[in-house]
Design a protein around this motif. Structure first.
Motif, PDB file in Angstrom:
ATOM      1  N   ALA A   1       0.838  -1.203   0.000  1.00  0.00           N
ATOM      2  CA  ALA A   1       0.000   0.000   0.000  1.00  0.00           C
ATOM      3  C   ALA A   1       0.875   1.256   0.000  1.00  0.00           C
ATOM      4  N   GLU A   2       1.974   1.225   0.784  1.00  0.00           N
ATOM      5  CA  GLU A   2       2.901   2.371   0.812  1.00  0.00           C
ATOM      6  C   GLU A   2       3.546   2.593  -0.558  1.00  0.00           C
ATOM      7  N   LEU A   3       3.994   1.500  -1.158  1.00  0.00           N
ATOM      8  CA  LEU A   3       4.669   1.618  -2.457  1.00  0.00           C
ATOM      9  C   LEU A   3       3.717   2.158  -3.523  1.00  0.00           C
ATOM     10  N   ALA A   4       2.432   1.807  -3.388  1.00  0.00           N
ATOM     11  CA  ALA A   4       1.468   2.153  -4.437  1.00  0.00           C
ATOM     12  C   ALA A   4       0.762   3.488  -4.200  1.00  0.00           C
ATOM     13  N   ALA A   5       0.882   4.040  -2.974  1.00  0.00           N
ATOM     14  CA  ALA A   5       0.130   5.264  -2.649  1.00  0.00           C
ATOM     15  C   ALA A   5       0.489   6.406  -3.604  1.00  0.00           C
ATOM     16  N   ASN A   6      -0.478   7.300  -3.840  1.00  0.00           N
ATOM     17  CA  ASN A   6      -0.286   8.461  -4.732  1.00  0.00           C
ATOM     18  C   ASN A   6       0.289   8.045  -6.081  1.00  0.00           C
ATOM     19  N   ASN A   7      -0.405   7.144  -6.708  1.00  0.00           N
ATOM     20  CA  ASN A   7       0.028   6.701  -8.034  1.00  0.00           C
ATOM     21  C   ASN A   7       1.472   6.185  -8.037  1.00  0.00           C
ATOM     22  N   TYR A   8       1.760   5.304  -7.077  1.00  0.00           N
ATOM     23  CA  TYR A   8       3.050   4.607  -7.006  1.00  0.00           C
ATOM     24  C   TYR A   8       4.236   5.545  -6.762  1.00  0.00           C
ATOM     25  N   GLU A   9       3.980   6.610  -6.001  1.00  0.00           N
ATOM     26  CA  GLU A   9       5.028   7.607  -5.761  1.00  0.00           C
ATOM     27  C   GLU A   9       6.293   6.992  -5.124  1.00  0.00           C
ATOM     28  N   ARG A  10       6.117   6.210  -4.045  1.00  0.00           N
ATOM     29  CA  ARG A  10       7.275   5.604  -3.383  1.00  0.00           C
ATOM     30  C   ARG A  10       8.001   4.654  -4.323  1.00  0.00           C
ATOM     31  N   PHE A  11       7.224   3.864  -5.033  1.00  0.00           N
ATOM     32  CA  PHE A  11       7.824   2.892  -5.943  1.00  0.00           C
ATOM     33  C   PHE A  11       8.622   3.600  -7.038  1.00  0.00           C
TER      34      PHE A  11
END
Ligand SMILES: [Zn+2]
Length: 281
Positions: free
Chosen positions: A61-71
């Motif tokens: 969920a963290e990696l994918a938040a805000n259109n995959y911002e973290r990823f």
């Protein structure tokens, strides 16, 4: 009937198409790397597997938040530096979880903090520091030996420095962190303590792979031996390199469970594989 599809995903494809929310890329991510992360959680936060699975869902969920911002912010350069970045995020989540709990104190002082950790490894050769680090994580001597390809007893003298709270260098029977709250907490602080002159993680990886000349290697290794931020990264690269190959695969049902934590189409794929991946019609 169509032939069984060969595995076409590589790290670079997962990295490229994962940030577009491509369901096949994420299934490949979970098949390739899910075992590594679940295994790390088993070591760092031993307990019931359900807590680990929920942390992996939190990670996705963290990696994918805000259109995959973290990823999108993760490394494209190499699989193993990417894997350590994702590991850092996962272990940060684990450190803050109720399963880890709060670090313990003795007489108003934390059992372990960065200063104490620095003293434990101070002045030792890097090879001995990484052995101590992995032992403090809770790896058995057999695992440390497989990971580093040297017998941990070369650093036996330094084992006296191991605090009692991490079982004090006694033989463990399985890979299990005996002081999760302390260790996860102090590792998180080490990760946050990056300095301006810290070498790039990719440089550390190249040293471990033997791709750096003595001339460049010596100052970098000297830095790592005196910098907990880099030592954490150094040990993390060892871990992901090893468990990426050695961790037990996870089941298809687990993969599908984790897929539900991601904003991708949940339905099983229906279009032929190549057309879905390469956009043919
Ligand atoms: Zn550093």
């Amino acid at each position: 009937m169509p032939e069984k599809q060969p595995i076409l995903f590589t790290f670079h494809k997962i990295r490229e198409q994962g940030e577009q929310g491509n369901a096949d890329a994420w299934r490949a991510f979970l098949n390739f790397y899910g075992p590594l992360y679940l295994h790390l959680l088993n070591v760092y936060l031993p307990g019931d597997g359900e807590a680990g699975s929920r942390l992996v869902e939190g990670l996705l969920a963290e990696l994918a938040a805000n259109n995959y911002e973290r990823f999108r912010g993760t490394s494209r350069q190499s699989e193993r530096t990417f894997l350590t970045e994702v590991r850092a995020l996962l272990l940060d989540l684990a450190a803050g979880s109720s399963a880890a709990g709060a670090p313990g104190e003795v007489d108003g002082q934390r059992v372990l903090d960065l200063d104490k950790l620095a003293k434990i490894v101070e002045g030792l050769p890097l090879a001995h520091q990484e052995i101590l680090f992995l032992k403090m994580t809770g790896y058995t001597d057999a695992t440390v030996e497989r990971m580093l390809r040297i017998a941990p007893r070369v650093a036996e003298k330094a084992f006296e420095r191991l605090p009692a709270a991490c079982s004090g260098g006694q033989q463990l029977e399985q890979d299990r962190c005996p002081w999760s709250a302390e260790w996860l907490g102090v590792l998180r602080e080490a990760r946050a303590a990056k300095k301006e002159n810290c070498p790039e993680p990719h440089q550390l990886l190249r040293i471990q792979d033997g791709q750096v000349s003595w001339y460049d290697k010596e100052p970098a290794e000297k830095h790592v031996a005196g910098c907990l931020h880099c030592l954490e990264n150094w040990a993390a690269l060892r871990e992901v390199s090893y468990w990426r190959r050695a961790a037990e695969p996870i089941s298809a049902a687990q993969v599908e469970r984790f897929m539900r934590a991601l904003p991708v189409a949940a339905a099983a794929p229906t279009k032929p594989f190549l057309k879905r991946v390469f956009g043919g019609s």
